[in-house]
Write a protein that holds these residues in place. Structure first.
Motif, PDB file in Angstrom:
ATOM      1  N   THR A 104      44.574   6.924  12.768  1.00 49.80           N
ATOM      2  CA  THR A 104      45.778   7.642  12.671  1.00 49.80           C
ATOM      3  C   THR A 104      45.480   9.185  13.073  1.00 49.80           C
ATOM      4  OG1 THR A 104      45.431   8.315  10.303  1.00 49.80           O
ATOM      5  CG2 THR A 104      46.915   6.377  10.530  1.00 49.80           C
ATOM      6  N   GLY A 105      46.510   9.939  13.754  1.00 49.85           N
ATOM      7  CA  GLY A 105      46.069  11.136  13.985  1.00 49.85           C
ATOM      8  C   GLY A 105      45.921  12.045  13.044  1.00 49.85           C
ATOM      9  N   ARG A 106      46.413  11.916  11.886  1.00 48.21           N
ATOM     10  CA  ARG A 106      46.430  12.880  10.852  1.00 48.21           C
ATOM     11  C   ARG A 106      44.825  12.737  10.317  1.00 48.21           C
ATOM     12  NH1 ARG A 106      49.233  15.471   6.904  1.00 48.21           N
ATOM     13  NH2 ARG A 106      48.366  15.645   4.779  1.00 48.21           N
ATOM     14  N   ASN A 107      44.429  11.433  10.232  1.00 48.02           N
ATOM     15  CA  ASN A 107      42.874  11.373   9.728  1.00 48.02           C
ATOM     16  C   ASN A 107      42.060  11.855  10.723  1.00 48.02           C
ATOM     17  OD1 ASN A 107      41.147   9.995   8.170  1.00 48.02           O
ATOM     18  ND2 ASN A 107      40.269   8.849   9.952  1.00 48.02           N
ATOM     19  N   ALA A 108      42.360  11.661  12.087  1.00 46.12           N
ATOM     20  CA  ALA A 108      41.637  12.281  13.117  1.00 46.12           C
ATOM     21  C   ALA A 108      41.402  13.902  13.072  1.00 46.12           C
ATOM     22  CB  ALA A 108      42.111  11.920  14.619  1.00 46.12           C
ATOM     23  N   GLY A 109      42.461  14.351  12.643  1.00 50.33           N
ATOM     24  CA  GLY A 109      42.610  15.805  12.397  1.00 50.33           C
ATOM     25  C   GLY A 109      41.646  16.040  11.344  1.00 50.33           C
ATOM     26  N   PHE A 110      41.623  15.449  10.358  1.00 55.09           N
ATOM     27  CA  PHE A 110      40.707  15.549   9.180  1.00 55.09           C
ATOM     28  C   PHE A 110      39.416  15.356   9.611  1.00 55.09           C
ATOM     29  CE2 PHE A 110      44.667  14.531   6.377  1.00 55.09           C
ATOM     30  CZ  PHE A 110      44.599  15.830   5.745  1.00 55.09           C
ATOM     31  N   LEU A 111      38.842  14.477  10.414  1.00 55.69           N
ATOM     32  CA  LEU A 111      37.624  14.076  10.841  1.00 55.69           C
ATOM     33  C   LEU A 111      36.953  15.411  11.517  1.00 55.69           C
ATOM     34  CD1 LEU A 111      36.491  10.833  12.446  1.00 55.69           C
ATOM     35  CD2 LEU A 111      35.785  13.156  13.111  1.00 55.69           C
ATOM     36  N   ILE A 112      37.679  16.067  12.699  1.00 56.67           N
ATOM     37  CA  ILE A 112      37.564  17.344  13.105  1.00 56.67           C
ATOM     38  C   ILE A 112      37.125  18.600  12.398  1.00 56.67           C
ATOM     39  CG2 ILE A 112      38.181  18.992  14.919  1.00 56.67           C
ATOM     40  CD1 ILE A 112      39.555  16.755  16.159  1.00 56.67           C
ATOM     41  N   LEU A 113      38.088  18.585  11.069  1.00 56.11           N
ATOM     42  CA  LEU A 113      37.763  19.642  10.329  1.00 56.11           C
ATOM     43  C   LEU A 113      36.517  19.473   9.524  1.00 56.11           C
ATOM     44  CD1 LEU A 113      41.401  20.305   8.774  1.00 56.11           C
ATOM     45  CD2 LEU A 113      40.023  21.831  10.160  1.00 56.11           C
ATOM     46  N   ASP A 114      36.263  18.180   9.164  1.00 59.04           N
ATOM     47  CA  ASP A 114      35.126  17.646   8.409  1.00 59.04           C
ATOM     48  C   ASP A 114      33.831  18.082   9.332  1.00 59.04           C
ATOM     49  OD1 ASP A 114      33.896  16.620   6.081  1.00 59.04           O
ATOM     50  OD2 ASP A 114      33.353  14.810   7.088  1.00 59.04           O
ATOM     51  N   VAL A 115      33.870  17.701  10.493  1.00 60.57           N
ATOM     52  CA  VAL A 115      32.560  18.105  11.431  1.00 60.57           C
ATOM     53  C   VAL A 115      32.620  19.498  11.948  1.00 60.57           C
ATOM     54  CG1 VAL A 115      32.313  15.633  11.751  1.00 60.57           C
ATOM     55  CG2 VAL A 115      33.549  17.181  13.314  1.00 60.57           C
ATOM     56  N   ALA A 116      33.488  20.296  11.922  1.00 60.84           N
ATOM     57  CA  ALA A 116      33.766  21.647  12.519  1.00 60.84           C
ATOM     58  C   ALA A 116      32.501  22.516  12.284  1.00 60.84           C
ATOM     59  CB  ALA A 116      34.810  22.099  12.121  1.00 60.84           C
ATOM     60  N   ALA A 117      31.962  22.502  10.957  1.00 62.08           N
ATOM     61  CA  ALA A 117      30.986  23.637  10.694  1.00 62.08           C
ATOM     62  C   ALA A 117      29.589  22.966  11.044  1.00 62.08           C
ATOM     63  CB  ALA A 117      30.865  23.640   9.200  1.00 62.08           C
ATOM     64  N   ILE A 118      29.582  21.553  11.098  1.00 59.75           N
ATOM     65  CA  ILE A 118      28.254  20.931  11.867  1.00 59.75           C
ATOM     66  C   ILE A 118      28.183  21.156  13.401  1.00 59.75           C
ATOM     67  CG2 ILE A 118      26.932  18.559  12.209  1.00 59.75           C
ATOM     68  CD1 ILE A 118      28.546  17.795   9.399  1.00 59.75           C
ATOM     69  N   ALA A 119      29.423  20.924  14.068  1.00 62.75           N
ATOM     70  CA  ALA A 119      29.484  21.133  15.529  1.00 62.75           C
ATOM     71  C   ALA A 119      29.100  22.444  15.926  1.00 62.75           C
ATOM     72  CB  ALA A 119      30.871  21.056  15.863  1.00 62.75           C
ATOM     73  N   ILE A 120      29.844  23.663  15.076  1.00 62.27           N
ATOM     74  CA  ILE A 120      29.133  25.132  15.388  1.00 62.27           C
ATOM     75  C   ILE A 120      27.985  25.420  15.265  1.00 62.27           C
ATOM     76  CG2 ILE A 120      29.872  27.454  14.489  1.00 62.27           C
ATOM     77  CD1 ILE A 120      32.714  26.440  13.741  1.00 62.27           C
ATOM     78  N   ILE A 121      27.349  24.804  14.233  1.00 60.28           N
ATOM     79  CA  ILE A 121      26.004  25.031  14.085  1.00 60.28           C
ATOM     80  C   ILE A 121      25.016  24.337  15.167  1.00 60.28           C
ATOM     81  CG2 ILE A 121      23.850  25.124  12.464  1.00 60.28           C
ATOM     82  CD1 ILE A 121      25.760  25.377  10.131  1.00 60.28           C
ATOM     83  N   ALA A 122      25.407  23.104  15.306  1.00 60.45           N
ATOM     84  CA  ALA A 122      24.558  22.010  16.111  1.00 60.45           C
ATOM     85  C   ALA A 122      24.565  22.718  17.572  1.00 60.45           C
ATOM     86  CB  ALA A 122      25.325  20.784  16.088  1.00 60.45           C
ATOM     87  N   LEU A 123      25.676  23.613  18.077  1.00 64.19           N
ATOM     88  CA  LEU A 123      25.498  24.104  19.544  1.00 64.19           C
ATOM     89  C   LEU A 123      24.197  25.032  19.655  1.00 64.19           C
ATOM     90  CD1 LEU A 123      29.262  24.734  20.174  1.00 64.19           C
ATOM     91  CD2 LEU A 123      27.862  22.769  20.897  1.00 64.19           C
ATOM     92  N   PRO A 124      24.008  25.951  18.978  1.00 64.63           N
ATOM     93  CA  PRO A 124      22.699  26.750  19.348  1.00 64.63           C
ATOM     94  C   PRO A 124      21.610  25.908  18.821  1.00 64.63           C
ATOM     95  CG  PRO A 124      24.055  27.522  17.265  1.00 64.63           C
ATOM     96  CD  PRO A 124      24.783  26.568  17.928  1.00 64.63           C
ATOM     97  N   MET A 125      21.775  25.130  17.736  1.00 62.67           N
ATOM     98  CA  MET A 125      20.437  24.442  17.137  1.00 62.67           C
ATOM     99  C   MET A 125      20.022  23.458  18.334  1.00 62.67           C
ATOM    100  SD  MET A 125      18.472  23.651  14.709  1.00 62.67           S
ATOM    101  CE  MET A 125      19.427  24.157  13.100  1.00 62.67           C
TER     102      MET A 125
END
Length: 359
Positions: free
Chosen positions: A54-75
């Motif tokens: 569902t689109g709503r769950n996809a949005g929650f998935l992105i929010l759930d990994v947002a902090a991981i993605a922000i740190i993973a880029l420079p890492m």
């Protein structure tokens, strides 16, 4: 008399290099494998887990990994150079604690957020100086600062939580783009990913990072400022962790000293799953993005299936181990397999002299 030429040399010289080798290398790389695994995971979860597709769950998935993605880029850049930073989750927690403390002290968020980013850069610089100037291994340094920064977070805020941030800020952190289920933070992640991708894959700086990770001594002799490069990468990782700390605090509406405890394992797992070698010198950003989404999709599907948090940690640990072990197994299998187009060398015997050419 011309120099003696073996049968293997002659065969290797006569056989032209196969066409499309670069394309096959890309298709057979770990990045494509991660993206394929992501596609299979999404398809399987869509059929097996209720509410996943569902689109709503996809949005929650992105929010759930947002902090991981922000740190993973420079890492990603740090690991490509052969280093690692295990203090990022503690940097996030300390940033959150300082953010809560400054808010209670009466400072506006417009001032607090830049100060938190500067704090993260300073914390990253401490790691970088210990690694580049003192010559200490990054693994040992960041294990120490991981405990240090987390302890400082408890000194700043203690066991209390600050949860009265302005609704406009907290709503913006979890807000969606108008008319869609896509969180606004996805735009920030895309901009950062584009900047890091261009830096890594389209500039001399990116090529120097691969050179440092492959052989830092050779990179140093070729004129690359190895120490300064690594120092600035640690600064960038600290700033990225601080940015993730600001987002985490506003996303959950709570500043706590124990925020994101253990998140460093998810960040490292995502980077290694994306095909970045733990030994440095190899990796690509598209694979890392795929690794972040793959990890998030698996965790999201398990959460929807009412799997316990302990099981989620076990899955993350297994993925981390697999991302380290699998490349070594593949490399060993490739070493045992003979190269295509080059027949095995025949032993030199008196009955079969080697072919030579007369001048």
């Amino acid at each position: 008399m011309a120099p003696e030429v073996t049968e293997r040399d002659a065969a290797a010289t006569a056989a032209p290099p196969p066409r499309g080798r670069a394309v096959r290398r890309i298709l057979a790389g770990r990045e494509s494998g991660v993206l394929g695994a992501l596609l299979l995971t999404v398809l399987a979860a869509s059929f097996l887990v209720e509410g996943f597709a569902t689109g709503r769950n996809a949005g929650f998935l992105i929010l759930d990994v947002a902090a991981i993605a922000i740190i993973a880029l420079p890492m990603t850049l740090v690991v490509i150079t052969g280093e690692i930073d295990l203090s990022v989750a503690s940097t996030l927690g300390l940033t959150s604690a300082v953010m809560g403390h400054l808010w209670v002290a009466g400072l506006p968020l417009e001032t607090i957020v830049p100060l938190c980013l500067v704090l993260g850069a300073v914390l990253g610089a401490v790691n970088g100086l210990l690694v580049t100037v003192a010559g200490l291994p990054s693994l040992a340094v960041t294990i120490g600062t991981m405990a240090l920064y987390r302890g400082l977070a408890y000194v700043v805020l203690g066991d209390t939580a600050v949860a009265d941030f302005p609704p406009a800020w907290t709503a913006a952190a979890v807000g969606r783009l108008p008319g869609t289920d896509v969180p606004q933070v996805a735009v920030l992640i895309m901009v950062l990913a584009l900047a890091v991708g261009v830096l890594l894959h389209a500039t001399p700086v990116g090529r120097s990072l691969y050179a440092i990770g492959s052989n830092d001594e050779a990179a140093r002799f070729s004129g690359i400022p190895v120490r300064w490069t690594r120092l600035w990468l640690f600064v960038a990782t600290g700033a990225g962790a601080a940015l993730a700390g600001v987002f985490w605090t506003l996303q959950y509406g709570s500043a706590r000293a124990d925020n994101a405890n253990g998140l460093e394992l998810s960040v490292i797992a995502a980077v290694l799953l994306g095909g970045v070698s733990i030994f440095g010198g190899r990796g690509a950003l598209p694979g890392v993005i795929g690794g972040v989404l793959l990890l998030g999709a698996i965790r999201n599907a398990l959460q929807l299936a009412d799997v316990s948090s302990d099981t989620l940690n076990i899955v993350t640990g297994l993925l981390l181990v697999a991302s380290v072990v699998a490349p070594n197994l593949v490399a060993r299998l490739r070493e045992r397999r003979p190269r295509s187009g080059v027949p095995p060398a025949r032993p030199r015997t008196p009955d079969r002299p080697l072919r030579t050419e007369e001048s």
